[in-house]
Motif scaffolding. Structure first.
Motif, PDB file in Angstrom:
ATOM      1  N   PHE A  67       0.835  -1.196   0.000  1.00  0.00           N
ATOM      2  CA  PHE A  67       0.000   0.000   0.000  1.00  0.00           C
ATOM      3  C   PHE A  67       0.877   1.257   0.000  1.00  0.00           C
ATOM      4  O   PHE A  67       0.648   2.197  -0.758  1.00  0.00           O
ATOM      5  CB  PHE A  67      -0.936  -0.012   1.215  1.00  0.00           C
ATOM      6  N   GLY A  68       1.895   1.239   0.864  1.00  0.00           N
ATOM      7  CA  GLY A  68       2.787   2.394   0.927  1.00  0.00           C
ATOM      8  C   GLY A  68       3.544   2.621  -0.374  1.00  0.00           C
ATOM      9  O   GLY A  68       3.703   3.759  -0.819  1.00  0.00           O
ATOM     10  N   LEU A  69       3.991   1.545  -1.001  1.00  0.00           N
ATOM     11  CA  LEU A  69       4.705   1.694  -2.278  1.00  0.00           C
ATOM     12  C   LEU A  69       3.767   2.194  -3.378  1.00  0.00           C
ATOM     13  O   LEU A  69       4.175   2.977  -4.249  1.00  0.00           O
ATOM     14  CB  LEU A  69       5.338   0.371  -2.689  1.00  0.00           C
ATOM     15  N   ALA A  70       2.507   1.756  -3.357  1.00  0.00           N
ATOM     16  CA  ALA A  70       1.547   2.228  -4.357  1.00  0.00           C
ATOM     17  C   ALA A  70       1.261   3.714  -4.174  1.00  0.00           C
ATOM     18  O   ALA A  70       1.177   4.464  -5.164  1.00  0.00           O
ATOM     19  CB  ALA A  70       0.251   1.425  -4.259  1.00  0.00           C
ATOM     20  N   VAL A  71       1.139   4.156  -2.931  1.00  0.00           N
ATOM     21  CA  VAL A  71       0.900   5.574  -2.682  1.00  0.00           C
ATOM     22  C   VAL A  71       2.152   6.374  -3.034  1.00  0.00           C
ATOM     23  O   VAL A  71       2.068   7.512  -3.513  1.00  0.00           O
ATOM     24  CB  VAL A  71       0.483   5.795  -1.205  1.00  0.00           C
ATOM     25  N   ALA A  72       3.331   5.797  -2.856  1.00  0.00           N
ATOM     26  CA  ALA A  72       4.596   6.489  -3.126  1.00  0.00           C
ATOM     27  C   ALA A  72       4.797   6.749  -4.613  1.00  0.00           C
ATOM     28  O   ALA A  72       5.655   7.557  -4.976  1.00  0.00           O
ATOM     29  CB  ALA A  72       5.765   5.685  -2.579  1.00  0.00           C
ATOM     30  N   LEU A  73       4.029   6.093  -5.475  1.00  0.00           N
ATOM     31  CA  LEU A  73       4.159   6.367  -6.910  1.00  0.00           C
ATOM     32  C   LEU A  73       3.739   7.791  -7.250  1.00  0.00           C
ATOM     33  O   LEU A  73       4.280   8.388  -8.190  1.00  0.00           O
ATOM     34  CB  LEU A  73       3.326   5.374  -7.722  1.00  0.00           C
ATOM     35  N   GLY A  74       2.778   8.340  -6.502  1.00  0.00           N
ATOM     36  CA  GLY A  74       2.295   9.684  -6.820  1.00  0.00           C
ATOM     37  C   GLY A  74       2.677  10.723  -5.799  1.00  0.00           C
ATOM     38  O   GLY A  74       2.457  11.910  -6.028  1.00  0.00           O
ATOM     39  N   LEU A  75       3.231  10.331  -4.670  1.00  0.00           N
ATOM     40  CA  LEU A  75       3.573  11.272  -3.607  1.00  0.00           C
ATOM     41  C   LEU A  75       5.012  11.040  -3.155  1.00  0.00           C
ATOM     42  O   LEU A  75       5.605  10.007  -3.463  1.00  0.00           O
ATOM     43  CB  LEU A  75       2.647  11.063  -2.403  1.00  0.00           C
ATOM     44  N   PRO A  76       5.577  11.980  -2.394  1.00  0.00           N
ATOM     45  CA  PRO A  76       6.907  11.748  -1.824  1.00  0.00           C
ATOM     46  C   PRO A  76       6.865  10.556  -0.851  1.00  0.00           C
ATOM     47  O   PRO A  76       5.807  10.225  -0.300  1.00  0.00           O
ATOM     48  CB  PRO A  76       7.217  13.043  -1.075  1.00  0.00           C
ATOM     49  N   ASP A  77       8.000   9.954  -0.634  1.00  0.00           N
ATOM     50  CA  ASP A  77       8.067   8.759   0.216  1.00  0.00           C
ATOM     51  C   ASP A  77       7.564   9.025   1.637  1.00  0.00           C
ATOM     52  O   ASP A  77       6.877   8.197   2.231  1.00  0.00           O
ATOM     53  CB  ASP A  77       9.500   8.227   0.268  1.00  0.00           C
ATOM     54  N   TRP A  78       7.937  10.184   2.205  1.00  0.00           N
ATOM     55  CA  TRP A  78       7.520  10.483   3.559  1.00  0.00           C
ATOM     56  C   TRP A  78       5.999  10.592   3.664  1.00  0.00           C
ATOM     57  O   TRP A  78       5.397  10.166   4.648  1.00  0.00           O
ATOM     58  CB  TRP A  78       8.197  11.740   4.093  1.00  0.00           C
ATOM     59  N   ALA A  79       5.360  11.151   2.642  1.00  0.00           N
ATOM     60  CA  ALA A  79       3.904  11.296   2.647  1.00  0.00           C
ATOM     61  C   ALA A  79       3.235   9.926   2.523  1.00  0.00           C
ATOM     62  O   ALA A  79       2.212   9.655   3.166  1.00  0.00           O
ATOM     63  CB  ALA A  79       3.458  12.226   1.526  1.00  0.00           C
ATOM     64  N   ALA A  80       3.799   9.054   1.693  1.00  0.00           N
ATOM     65  CA  ALA A  80       3.240   7.712   1.539  1.00  0.00           C
ATOM     66  C   ALA A  80       3.332   6.934   2.851  1.00  0.00           C
ATOM     67  O   ALA A  80       2.384   6.234   3.253  1.00  0.00           O
ATOM     68  CB  ALA A  80       3.963   6.965   0.422  1.00  0.00           C
ATOM     69  N   ALA A  81       4.470   7.073   3.553  1.00  0.00           N
ATOM     70  CA  ALA A  81       4.635   6.392   4.837  1.00  0.00           C
ATOM     71  C   ALA A  81       3.651   6.950   5.869  1.00  0.00           C
ATOM     72  O   ALA A  81       3.051   6.191   6.655  1.00  0.00           O
ATOM     73  CB  ALA A  81       6.069   6.551   5.334  1.00  0.00           C
ATOM     74  N   LEU A  82       3.442   8.261   5.861  1.00  0.00           N
ATOM     75  CA  LEU A  82       2.510   8.882   6.792  1.00  0.00           C
ATOM     76  C   LEU A  82       1.073   8.426   6.524  1.00  0.00           C
ATOM     77  O   LEU A  82       0.327   8.074   7.451  1.00  0.00           O
ATOM     78  CB  LEU A  82       2.619  10.406   6.701  1.00  0.00           C
ATOM     79  N   ILE A  83       0.688   8.392   5.261  1.00  0.00           N
ATOM     80  CA  ILE A  83      -0.663   7.941   4.903  1.00  0.00           C
ATOM     81  C   ILE A  83      -0.855   6.478   5.298  1.00  0.00           C
ATOM     82  O   ILE A  83      -1.898   6.088   5.846  1.00  0.00           O
ATOM     83  CB  ILE A  83      -0.923   8.158   3.396  1.00  0.00           C
ATOM     84  N   THR A  84       0.140   5.648   5.055  1.00  0.00           N
ATOM     85  CA  THR A  84       0.054   4.233   5.442  1.00  0.00           C
ATOM     86  C   THR A  84      -0.100   4.090   6.950  1.00  0.00           C
ATOM     87  O   THR A  84      -0.915   3.295   7.426  1.00  0.00           O
ATOM     88  CB  THR A  84       1.305   3.474   4.959  1.00  0.00           C
ATOM     89  N   ALA A  85       0.654   4.884   7.715  1.00  0.00           N
ATOM     90  CA  ALA A  85       0.564   4.818   9.177  1.00  0.00           C
ATOM     91  C   ALA A  85      -0.827   5.245   9.658  1.00  0.00           C
ATOM     92  O   ALA A  85      -1.404   4.630  10.560  1.00  0.00           O
ATOM     93  CB  ALA A  85       1.638   5.694   9.807  1.00  0.00           C
ATOM     94  N   VAL A  86      -1.379   6.290   9.046  1.00  0.00           N
ATOM     95  CA  VAL A  86      -2.712   6.758   9.440  1.00  0.00           C
ATOM     96  C   VAL A  86      -3.757   5.698   9.113  1.00  0.00           C
ATOM     97  O   VAL A  86      -4.644   5.407   9.931  1.00  0.00           O
ATOM     98  CB  VAL A  86      -3.040   8.102   8.752  1.00  0.00           C
ATOM     99  N   VAL A  87      -3.676   5.088   7.928  1.00  0.00           N
ATOM    100  CA  VAL A  87      -4.637   4.046   7.551  1.00  0.00           C
ATOM    101  C   VAL A  87      -4.540   2.862   8.518  1.00  0.00           C
ATOM    102  O   VAL A  87      -5.558   2.340   8.995  1.00  0.00           O
ATOM    103  CB  VAL A  87      -4.412   3.594   6.094  1.00  0.00           C
ATOM    104  N   LEU A  88      -3.331   2.436   8.867  1.00  0.00           N
ATOM    105  CA  LEU A  88      -3.175   1.333   9.824  1.00  0.00           C
ATOM    106  C   LEU A  88      -3.691   1.707  11.205  1.00  0.00           C
ATOM    107  O   LEU A  88      -4.276   0.874  11.906  1.00  0.00           O
ATOM    108  CB  LEU A  88      -1.702   0.911   9.903  1.00  0.00           C
ATOM    109  N   GLY A  89      -3.500   2.966  11.608  1.00  0.00           N
ATOM    110  CA  GLY A  89      -4.026   3.416  12.889  1.00  0.00           C
ATOM    111  C   GLY A  89      -5.548   3.384  12.927  1.00  0.00           C
ATOM    112  O   GLY A  89      -6.153   2.979  13.929  1.00  0.00           O
TER     113      GLY A  89
END
Length: 151
Positions: A67-89
């Motif tokens: 999921f994080g790698l898919a989001v990282a295709l369109g956003l910076p890596d830090w933003a993808a990691a943050l979005i993944t953390a929020v979704v898991l939370g």
């Protein structure tokens, strides 16, 4: 003859004691074997559950990574990691709420029944009973019968 009866009684007592001990030991051994078998089965089942939990944890981690790698295709890596953390939370919060039966609201498959209004319990008024008069007591009142002045 009396001596033979005494010997017979001692022999019967000794045989009874030996039989009781043998039965008790056999039962103890049988129970011990049964408990060992049950414990062995429970340990095996627990190992399977532990393995399933570990495999599920790794599967969840791989899914979060994908999921994080898919989001990282369109956003910076830090933003993808943050979005993944929020979704898991959010998922963790929803799972925690689902695990609490008191916090969960009524589900769709159970009909909602309105609760009846709760009124404070009312104690019925007791009729006043006159005190029992006992002529043998001083004052003519029996001390064993409760007396309520003013009633």
């Amino acid at each position: 003859m009396n001596r033979l009866e005494h010997l017979d009684k001692n022999l019967v007592d000794e045989l009874t004691r030996a039989a009781r001990e043998a039965v008790r030991d056999e039962l103890r051994d049988g129970l011990r074997d049964e408990l060992r078998e049950q414990t062995r089965k429970q340990r095996r089942k627990a190992a399977f559950y532990a393995g399933a939990g570990a495999a599920g944890l790794y599967a969840g981690a791989a899914l979060a990574l994908a999921f994080g790698l898919a989001v990282a295709l369109g956003l910076p890596d830090w933003a993808a990691a943050l979005i993944t953390a929020v979704v898991l939370g959010v998922v963790a919060h929803l799972l925690r709420d689902a695990a609490r039966p008191s916090a969960a609201g009524p589900s769709a498959d159970t009909p909602s029944v309105p609760a009846a209004p709760v009124s404070p319990p009312q104690t019925p008024e007791r009729p006043a009973t006159p005190p029992t008069v006992d002529a043998t007591r001083p004052g003519g009142v029996d001390p064993d019968v409760p007396h309520r002045p003013g009633r």
